[in-house]
Scaffold this motif. Structure first.
Motif, PDB file in Angstrom:
ATOM      1  N   THR A 146       0.834  -1.203   0.000  1.00 24.53           N
ATOM      2  CA  THR A 146       0.000   0.000   0.000  1.00 24.53           C
ATOM      3  C   THR A 146       0.870   1.255   0.000  1.00 24.53           C
ATOM      4  O   THR A 146       0.602   2.212  -0.737  1.00 24.53           O
ATOM      5  CB  THR A 146      -0.945  -0.007   1.225  1.00 24.53           C
ATOM      6  N   GLU A 184      -7.230   1.025  -0.771  1.00 26.93           N
ATOM      7  CA  GLU A 184      -7.632  -0.154  -0.004  1.00 26.93           C
ATOM      8  C   GLU A 184      -8.993   0.056   0.685  1.00 26.93           C
ATOM      9  O   GLU A 184      -9.811  -0.841   0.752  1.00 26.93           O
ATOM     10  CB  GLU A 184      -6.548  -0.394   1.059  1.00 26.93           C
ATOM     11  N   ASP A 233      -5.742  -1.357  -5.117  1.00 30.86           N
ATOM     12  CA  ASP A 233      -5.190  -1.967  -3.900  1.00 30.86           C
ATOM     13  C   ASP A 233      -6.150  -2.996  -3.304  1.00 30.86           C
ATOM     14  O   ASP A 233      -7.194  -2.635  -2.770  1.00 30.86           O
ATOM     15  CB  ASP A 233      -4.903  -0.860  -2.866  1.00 30.86           C
ATOM     16  N   GLU A 234      -5.803  -4.251  -3.423  1.00 34.88           N
ATOM     17  CA  GLU A 234      -6.550  -5.378  -2.831  1.00 34.88           C
ATOM     18  C   GLU A 234      -8.060  -5.353  -3.042  1.00 34.88           C
ATOM     19  O   GLU A 234      -8.831  -5.321  -2.081  1.00 34.88           O
ATOM     20  CB  GLU A 234      -6.252  -5.478  -1.326  1.00 34.88           C
TER      21      GLU A 234
HETATM   22 MG    MG Z   1      -2.071  -2.814   2.059  1.00 37.26          MG
END
Ligand code: MG
Ligand code: ATP
Length: 236
Positions: free
Chosen positions: A45, A87, A161-162
């Motif tokens: 991140t 995220e 992000d994810e």
């Molecule tokens: Mg992360």
């Protein structure tokens, strides 16, 4: 020939007094999906945030489309054509889906409206919940909205992000499918711990560990390398 769209060389990033990134290198080639992997706390991140200027690196370089990004403000970096899906998704809870999209759209021209139509066809749920508040959406719907917000601005590069985090398996498939389709339109850097998703849509991978790039290669190589997966990702 594949051209390099983003090149990150030797970045070092501090958050307060903590030396978080201690030498991260990677590049994203035009039209590919580049996956950043690594355990919790590895620095994935922070790496995306460093590219976006949210945690600017103190050392090293970030070059996008031949231009240096280090030292630019986040909005200037975004304007160069980089979309970021954080995220925590960054959805405004008090605004409706429609308002969330309108706030995100930098232009109202025909091309942007066409992109909006395209993305709503990809995520029909957003059409269904168009007048619903962001805060009342499910985790999966918020993820779709976050991706749509970044995509609608004709980004040359999307940082995601994810996207699978906290989603039910069926939603993971849906988000995965949507990223597959976006792949024809833009270049993507994906942080993803779900190895099924990472290996299905990724072309190449970089593994971060303790704030450093420790391995990289083609995704097909990682699929064959059980040891690498066990050592750095905790999966076999
Ligand atoms: Mg992360
Ligand atoms: N604001 C902060 N203050 C202090 N340390 C931080 C801060 N943000 C992140 N860190 C630390 O930096 C390191 C890298 O964090 P980062 O969020 O980049 O990891 P990550 O690879 O994205 O992990 P995850 O898979 O859990 O999301 C971690 O050790 C984390 O605790």
């Amino acid at each position: 020939m594949m051209t390099t769209l983003l090149k990150v060389e030797g970045i070092q990033t501090f958050i307060e007094q903590f030396h978080i990134l201690q030498g991260v290198d990677f590049e994203a080639k035009q039209g590919e999906v580049t996956v950043l992997l690594g355990r919790n706390g590895a620095g994935k991140t922070t790496t995306l945030r460093s590219v976006m200027g949210l945690n600017p690196p103190q050392k090293g370089s970030v070059t996008f489309d031949g231009q240096n990004l280090v030292g630019l403000a986040t909005y200037e970096i975004a304007k160069k054509g980089i979309g970021f899906v954080p995220e925590d998704q960054g959805v405004f809870g008090e605004l409706t889906v429609e308002e969330n999209m309108k706030v995100a759209m930098r232009k109202n021209d025909d091309a942007s409206m066409a992109r909006l139509d395209w993305i709503l066809d990809l995520f029909p749920d957003l059409k269904t919940f168009w007048k619903k508040r962001g805060g009342n959406l499910s985790g999966g719907q918020k993820q779709m909205l976050a991706i749509s917000r970044a995509y609608v601005n004709n980004s040359k590069l999307l940082l995601i992000d994810e996207p699978s985090k906290g989603l039910a398996p069926i939603m993971v498939e849906k988000v995965m499918d949507s990223i597959q389709q976006m792949k024809n339109e833009t270049t993507i850097i994906l942080v993803e711990q779900n190895f099924h998703m990472a290996s299905t849509i990724g072309d190449c991978f970089y593994i971060l560990d303790d704030g450093r790039t420790v391995h990289h290669g083609l995704m097909d190589e990682l699929k064959e390398n059980e040891e690498l997966r066990r050592n750095y990702l905790g999966i076999a």
